[in-house]
Design a protein around this motif. Structure first.
Motif, PDB file in Angstrom:
ATOM      1  N   GLU A 193     -10.211   1.453  -2.948  1.00  0.00           N
ATOM      2  CA  GLU A 193      -9.659   1.717  -4.283  1.00  0.00           C
ATOM      3  C   GLU A 193      -8.158   1.971  -4.262  1.00  0.00           C
ATOM      4  OE1 GLU A 193     -11.530   4.371  -7.033  1.00  0.00           O
ATOM      5  OE2 GLU A 193     -13.540   3.770  -6.398  1.00  0.00           O
ATOM      6  N   ASP A 194      -7.656   2.511  -3.145  1.00  0.00           N
ATOM      7  CA  ASP A 194      -6.212   2.776  -3.046  1.00  0.00           C
ATOM      8  C   ASP A 194      -5.436   1.557  -2.527  1.00  0.00           C
ATOM      9  OD1 ASP A 194      -6.939   2.681  -0.391  1.00  0.00           O
ATOM     10  OD2 ASP A 194      -6.173   4.680   0.123  1.00  0.00           O
ATOM     11  N   GLU A 195      -6.108   0.420  -2.461  1.00  0.00           N
ATOM     12  CA  GLU A 195      -5.539  -0.865  -2.033  1.00  0.00           C
ATOM     13  C   GLU A 195      -5.262  -0.950  -0.533  1.00  0.00           C
ATOM     14  OE1 GLU A 195      -2.188  -1.966  -4.512  1.00  0.00           O
ATOM     15  OE2 GLU A 195      -3.536  -2.579  -6.147  1.00  0.00           O
ATOM     16  N   SER A 196      -5.762   0.000   0.239  1.00  0.00           N
ATOM     17  CA  SER A 196      -5.683  -0.125   1.700  1.00  0.00           C
ATOM     18  C   SER A 196      -6.769  -1.100   2.166  1.00  0.00           C
ATOM     19  CB  SER A 196      -5.859   1.245   2.360  1.00  0.00           C
ATOM     20  OG  SER A 196      -7.137   1.782   2.036  1.00  0.00           O
TER      21      SER A 196
ATOM     22  N   LYS B 219     -10.953  -4.849  -5.481  1.00  0.00           N
ATOM     23  CA  LYS B 219     -10.222  -5.775  -6.334  1.00  0.00           C
ATOM     24  C   LYS B 219      -9.062  -6.400  -5.566  1.00  0.00           C
ATOM     25  CE  LYS B 219     -11.013  -3.657 -10.862  1.00  0.00           C
ATOM     26  NZ  LYS B 219     -10.316  -3.198 -12.091  1.00  0.00           N
ATOM     27  N   CYS B 220      -8.474  -7.448  -6.161  1.00  0.00           N
ATOM     28  CA  CYS B 220      -7.218  -7.959  -5.630  1.00  0.00           C
ATOM     29  C   CYS B 220      -6.135  -6.904  -5.869  1.00  0.00           C
ATOM     30  CB  CYS B 220      -6.830  -9.264  -6.323  1.00  0.00           C
ATOM     31  SG  CYS B 220      -7.824 -10.684  -5.815  1.00  0.00           S
ATOM     32  N   ARG B 221      -5.090  -6.987  -5.079  1.00  0.00           N
ATOM     33  CA  ARG B 221      -4.009  -6.008  -5.197  1.00  0.00           C
ATOM     34  C   ARG B 221      -3.216  -6.251  -6.489  1.00  0.00           C
ATOM     35  NH1 ARG B 221      -0.949  -4.780   0.271  1.00  0.00           N
ATOM     36  NH2 ARG B 221      -2.815  -3.523   0.575  1.00  0.00           N
TER      37      ARG B 221
ATOM     38  N   ASN C 215      -5.100  -8.433 -10.583  1.00  0.00           N
ATOM     39  CA  ASN C 215      -6.444  -7.874 -10.405  1.00  0.00           C
ATOM     40  C   ASN C 215      -7.252  -7.779 -11.702  1.00  0.00           C
ATOM     41  OD1 ASN C 215      -5.044  -5.852 -11.668  1.00  0.00           O
ATOM     42  ND2 ASN C 215      -5.364  -4.303 -10.081  1.00  0.00           N
TER      43      ASN C 215
ATOM     44  N   GLU D  90      -4.921 -13.135   0.078  1.00  0.00           N
ATOM     45  CA  GLU D  90      -3.782 -12.380  -0.460  1.00  0.00           C
ATOM     46  C   GLU D  90      -2.666 -12.188   0.560  1.00  0.00           C
ATOM     47  OE1 GLU D  90      -5.082  -9.114  -3.386  1.00  0.00           O
ATOM     48  OE2 GLU D  90      -6.928  -9.475  -2.241  1.00  0.00           O
TER      49      GLU D  90
ATOM     50  N   MET E 171     -10.551  -4.557   0.088  1.00  0.00           N
ATOM     51  CA  MET E 171      -9.657  -3.404  -0.049  1.00  0.00           C
ATOM     52  C   MET E 171     -10.390  -2.215  -0.653  1.00  0.00           C
ATOM     53  SD  MET E 171      -6.108  -5.154  -1.348  1.00  0.00           S
ATOM     54  CE  MET E 171      -5.402  -6.554  -0.455  1.00  0.00           C
TER      55      MET E 171
END
Length: 299
Positions: free
Chosen positions: A19-22, A270-272, A276, A51, A17
């Motif tokens: 940094e914005d979790e996309s 990171k994990c969402r 995280n 995930e 992912m």
């Protein structure tokens, strides 16, 4: 029905992912190639380590499409399509079938308690709705629902339910699955990375391994050495992951695995949130173990 041989080390792929979790599709492609080039026998999208519990439908579609494209037939691709409801599980399973996945992995429904009859009917209904091989997925610590050996034995009579992954951590349960399904052409996989070699010895066919994200060659070698008859070498590879697995005490195992891949220098993010975070002592322990294992040649 599409036929894929269920065997070996199936990498329970993380989902990179930004940094914005996309979804980071470029990093996902990189990880697919890293896994295949290291010798894993199949790729498993959006399972627990991927995930899948926190991705929406469009994200799952993007991940699966990207992985199938990048894999390009080199190894089978598994898709984790289990949801809480039977209806949504069928929808997700049809999505994976349409995109060209080779095998479906279907986790038990979660949160609400389900009887064994309800679990049987759930899987039977899904199996009738899709013309694809299905692997049952038992991880009661996460879902609250356990598939008993008797239920798995009954489900193994359904033609396109071809195997089960057990992540209970209870080796007796794996033995129960093997015993309950031995009269059928049914595959039992360990979902606990420390039990893969023992599952093979008992009659299982391999494992769906989260540790393969960190040590794909090492994990694949457990299976390859065992199949070549080199028990001693297979056990050395199996034992070598113990120090890394010991770091799981510092947090959610998925977070430990994904953090470790980042520490190896890959841009997987990171994990969402909220899953995280690791304490500083956990990060330091991971760095120490990763260096020690790198010095030993683990990869």
């Amino acid at each position: 029905m599409k036929q894929a041989e269920i065997k070996g080390i199936i990498s329970a792929m993380i989902t990179p992912m930004n940094e914005d979790e996309s979804i980071n599709a470029a990093a996902l492609r990189e990880q697919v190639n890293r896994q295949i080039e290291s010798g894993v026998h199949a790729i498993f999208c959006f399972g627990t380590n991927g995930e899948g519990y926190i991705l929406n439908k469009e994200e799952k579609k993007l991940v699966l499409k990207t992985v199938i494209e990048e894999t390009n037939g080199r190894v089978p691709v598994y898709a984790g399509t289990g949801c809480v409801s039977t209806k949504e599980t069928i929808e997700q399973s049809k999505m994976a079938m349409d995109l060209g996945a080779d095998v479906l992995s279907i986790i038990t429904p979660s949160f609400a308690v389900a009887s064994q009859n309800e679990l049987y009917d759930h899987y039977k209904t899904v199996a009738q709705a899709v013309d694809m091989p299905i692997i049952l997925y038992n991880i009661p610590a996460r879902t609250g629902n356990a598939l008993t050996p008797a239920t798995v034995g009954k489900l193994s009579e359904i033609p396109n339910i071809v195997g089960v992954k057990d992540s209970s951590g209870n080796f007796t349960n794996i033995l129960g699955y093997i015993s309950a399904t031995e009269k059928n052409n049914f595959s039992v996989l360990s979902g606990n990375d420390q039990l893969i070699l023992w599952a093979l010895k008992a009659g299982g066919v391999g494992g769906i391994a989260g540790c393969a994200n960190v040590y794909p060659h090492t994990m694949a070698s457990i299976y390859n050495c065992y199949m070549e008859g080199d028990w001693k070498k297979a056990k050395e590879y199996q034992d070598s992951i113990a120090s890394f697995r010991a770091c799981f005490k510092y947090g959610n195992p998925n977070t430990v695995v994904k953090t470790s891949v980042s520490l190896l220098g890959y841009n997987v993010g990171k994990c969402r949130a909220p899953f995280n975070q690791l304490p500083e002592e956990g990060i330091e322990a991971l760095k120490k173990v990763l260096k020690e294992n790198a010095d030993k040649g683990m990869k």
